[in-house]
Design an enzyme around this catalytic site. Structure first.
Site, PDB file in Angstrom:
ATOM      1  N   HIS A  23       0.793  -1.028  -0.077  1.00 54.36           N
ATOM      2  CA  HIS A  23      -0.088  -0.042   0.005  1.00 54.36           C
ATOM      3  C   HIS A  23       0.861   1.323  -0.030  1.00 54.36           C
ATOM      4  O   HIS A  23       0.822   2.210  -0.803  1.00 54.36           O
ATOM      5  CB  HIS A  23      -0.902   0.120   0.930  1.00 54.36           C
TER       6      HIS A  23
HETATM    7  O1  RIB Z   1      -4.820   0.232   4.937  1.00 52.12           O
HETATM    8  C1  RIB Z   1      -3.197   0.048   4.552  1.00 52.12           C
HETATM    9  C2  RIB Z   1      -2.805   1.156   5.205  1.00 52.12           C
HETATM   10  O2  RIB Z   1      -2.907   0.591   6.793  1.00 52.12           O
HETATM   11  C3  RIB Z   1      -0.954   1.145   5.391  1.00 52.12           C
HETATM   12  O3  RIB Z   1      -0.717   2.472   5.578  1.00 52.12           O
HETATM   13  C4  RIB Z   1      -0.520   0.211   6.332  1.00 52.12           C
HETATM   14  O4  RIB Z   1       0.822   0.583   6.686  1.00 52.12           O
HETATM   15  C5  RIB Z   1      -1.452   0.500   7.290  1.00 52.12           C
HETATM   16  O5  RIB Z   1      -1.047   1.516   8.265  1.00 52.12           O
END
Ligand code: RIB
Ligand code: CA
Length: 304
Positions: A234
């Protein structure tokens, strides 16, 4: 080459770690500060993890500790995804570095106000620190280029069916940031869920040297998917957007953050089918990603 000044607000976190390993060594980015926040794990752990990474990479970038809790909500960490430490899967050398004395909001304000160029904020965690910064010191908005954030989504959530983790854990902070008037580019789950690392790429990263070996250990632990089906990287999407916006398709849309009720944390996007009204489409919403180009870039950067 002129480097773009950025401040990353982060909650390492294994996908944060991969994003930071790219950003902290990228020739086009001048990372002024890592600001830490409680989200994946406590702020003590996210701060320690940010320090572990700057120490491991031997980069001279300061770390400042931020908020220990969301504005109103009670934090719901995700150690089941990233491990108890927030970066399980690799035994880092003993930590010798320390964070700055002052709170990250104060440090960000000083850095932004003293920067000769506008600074880009890159929150890849809950928006608690950024919301407080904008509320306490609105004068900083004049010298912020834009906010490029991993968070939200336009096709469902990962923490509830409506909400993505970073927004879910502090919807009030996100509502402040998205409605602040500062230009926001949103990399939501609808694109980051397709930013995948597969086994071949992970093995190349492992063979590339000590940093790759460390990250491979973290990837083996990370519960954000599987190496067979693809690990969801992500946070690296926010870094990728900064240096390769052409890998993404984005549209200006009106985004509103739900702050209460069962859909709290949802980033609700108005349809283009609804006639224009006073809700201006201000948020630059990433609607598509070239997944192949992303993975090739991601592996290439981590093999450098
Ligand atoms: O949903 C994904 C996010 O949530 C990313 O930033 C991961 O590190 C968690 O913080
Ligand atoms: Ca994160």
């Amino acid at each position: 080459m002129k480097k773009r000044p950025i401040i990353i607000d982060t909650d390492p976190g294994i996908d944060d770690a991969a994003a930071l390993c790219i950003a902290l060594r990228h020739p086009e980015l001048d990372v002024k500060l890592l600001s830490t926040v409680a989200a994946n794990v406590t702020v003590d752990k996210t701060t320690a993890n940010a320090l572990k990474l700057t120490q491991f990479l031997d980069v001279d970038v300061p770390v400042a500790r931020g908020c220990a809790a969301p504005l109103l909500k009670t934090l719901e960490p995700s150690s089941h995804i990233h491990g108890e430490s927030g970066m399980d899967g690799y035994e880092f050398p003993p930590l010798t570095r320390k964070p700055l004395e002052r709170h990250s909001v104060e440090v960000m304000r000083k850095m932004i106000m003293e920067s000769p160029e506008k600074v880009t904020l890159v929150p890849i965690a809950t928006h608690t620190n950024i919301a407080i910064l904008l509320r306490m010191y609105p004068e900083v908005m004049e010298n912020i280029e834009e906010i490029v954030t991993m968070g939200g989504g336009v096709a469902g959530g990962n923490t509830t069916s409506a909400a993505e983790f970073n927004i879910y854990n502090d919807p009030h902070a996100a509502a402040i940031v998205f409605s602040s008037g500062v230009p926001v580019t949103m990399l939501g789950l609808n694109v980051t869920g397709r930013a995948l690392l597969h086994m071949d790429g992970a093995l190349k990263i492992r063979e590339s040297g000590p940093v790759g070996e460390m990250l491979y250990g973290l990837f083996r632990f990370y519960r954000g998917g599987t190496l067979e089906a693809g690990l969801k990287i992500h946070d690296a999407c926010a870094i990728c957007y900064l240096v390769h916006p052409e890998f993404f398709t984005a549209e200006k849309r009106f985004i509103e953050v739900a702050t209460e009720g069962p859909a709290a944390g949802a980033t609700v996007m108005r349809s283009n089918l609804i006639k224009a009204d006073d809700r201006e489409p201000k948020t630059n919403v990433c609607m598509d990603i070239d997944s192949e180009k992303f993975e090739e870039w991601f592996v290439g950067e981590l093999c450098k």
